[in-house]
Enzyme design. Sequence first.
Site, PDB file in Angstrom:
ATOM      1  N   LYS A  43       6.550  -9.201  -5.381  1.00  0.00           N
ATOM      2  CA  LYS A  43       5.631  -8.722  -6.408  1.00  0.00           C
ATOM      3  C   LYS A  43       6.326  -7.870  -7.472  1.00  0.00           C
ATOM      4  CE  LYS A  43       1.778 -10.371  -4.517  1.00  0.00           C
ATOM      5  NZ  LYS A  43       0.903 -11.352  -5.179  1.00  0.00           N
ATOM      6  N   ASP A  44       7.525  -7.386  -7.180  1.00  0.00           N
ATOM      7  CA  ASP A  44       8.277  -6.644  -8.207  1.00  0.00           C
ATOM      8  C   ASP A  44       8.453  -7.496  -9.456  1.00  0.00           C
ATOM      9  OD1 ASP A  44       8.520  -4.714  -6.286  1.00  0.00           O
ATOM     10  OD2 ASP A  44      10.689  -4.918  -6.019  1.00  0.00           O
TER      11      ASP A  44
END
Length: 453
Positions: A43-44
């Site tokens: 998700k970064d």
Amino acid sequence: MWYNNILETIGNTPLVRLNTITKDIPATVLAKIETTNPGNSIKDRMALKMIEVAEKNGQLKPGGTIIEGTSGNTGMGLAMAAIIKGYKCIFTTTDKQSKEKVDALRAFGAEVIVCPTNVEPEDPRSYYSVSSRLEREVPNSWKPNQYDNLANSLAHYEQTGPEIWEQTEGKITHLVVGVGTGGTISGAGKYLKEKNPAIKVWGIDTYGSVFKKYKETGILDKNEIYPYITEGIGEDFLPENVNFDVIDLFEKVTDKDAALMTRDIARKEGIFAGNSAGSAVAGLMQLKDQLKEGDLVVVIFHDHGSRYMGKMYNEDWLRERGFLKDEKLTAKSILAKKEKLEIVTVDCEKTIVEAINTMNALNISQIPVTQKGMVVGKLAEGDILRALMENPALKSSPVKEIMSATFPFVDLNTSIDKISALINKENSAVLVEDEQGNFDIITQYDIINAISA
């Protein structure tokens, strides 16, 4: 060489071959280990991309507040980027998410609001609705809306897909991804299919989610929706980031199979991954007959196992849900070894003298207290002594006036380790409730007897 800030380290995650779990699959199976991102999850990538697009479009202004509904990992990416770029963060999440995820968000200075899971998305208490309300109320705020913000898919089209293509030298035949927001599978899948339309893209869904039936029938069936334990995948609505044209099929995986496979990945492959990795590999194993020698499968391992220590990596948690059965003694097996005796209780309306007489007659030091058949407390010799020393006249009073908190309740799957930990100076026993609501009692003596039997 060095990086100017932590955001520059996002991406370029390794591909690692799975050897033990997948030994019966004729194909080569590679895991894309997204835990090497600085926030320990895939998700970064999309968190940073959504912020960059919002800055470019003027939606996110200097000193602003980022407000998002998140299961934890997107929040981590947003919070990390917010620190570097000078924004504040408020996140809403559900009470289904692990405590570790919530604690991690707060460690980055974010405000976290926990909302109930088992409500409709439109319900004002849902984490979707609360985040939308806060966006309206908080000045200079911006809601990324990872579900419908197409910058999510774009991040994976620009980064994850090209990385997989280059790392496999264009030999990938199958991409397997647990589907939540849909950004990873849709973005990476779109890029890979543009490179080679023959590549199969398989989405892993969970029971209680709507994706599989919608893909197969075009029907959003509300009857498919019910609470589930698996984290990070499945939804009760259709996010705009889920591109059903890119996804060839969906495979559903049970909570139990996902949880146990998560654990197996660590024990058999030495990879400490999260719950969605367990779902993805379990789904792949269910589809193994569709694979042949020469196929090259890439499975996305979204996040890190440290976020699931109280759940999938906790044996008591697994046993309490009936997911794990092994040789270790449980409440059920301890009771099976115990002599069958009638459980003696005292009603809360009985007098203290009556309770004393019962305890003396049976030579017991503590007794459960009931009200209309339900256990509501316990009475111990120490409780009686303290009360009568202060006021001897109390002996004619009802038991409920001096009873203390009840013995701890456990279920039949609770391990001997947890039961032993619950028995201490305050509690000489635990109560066990069965599926019919009947209860039994386990004492320290019962544990010793079961071990030595």
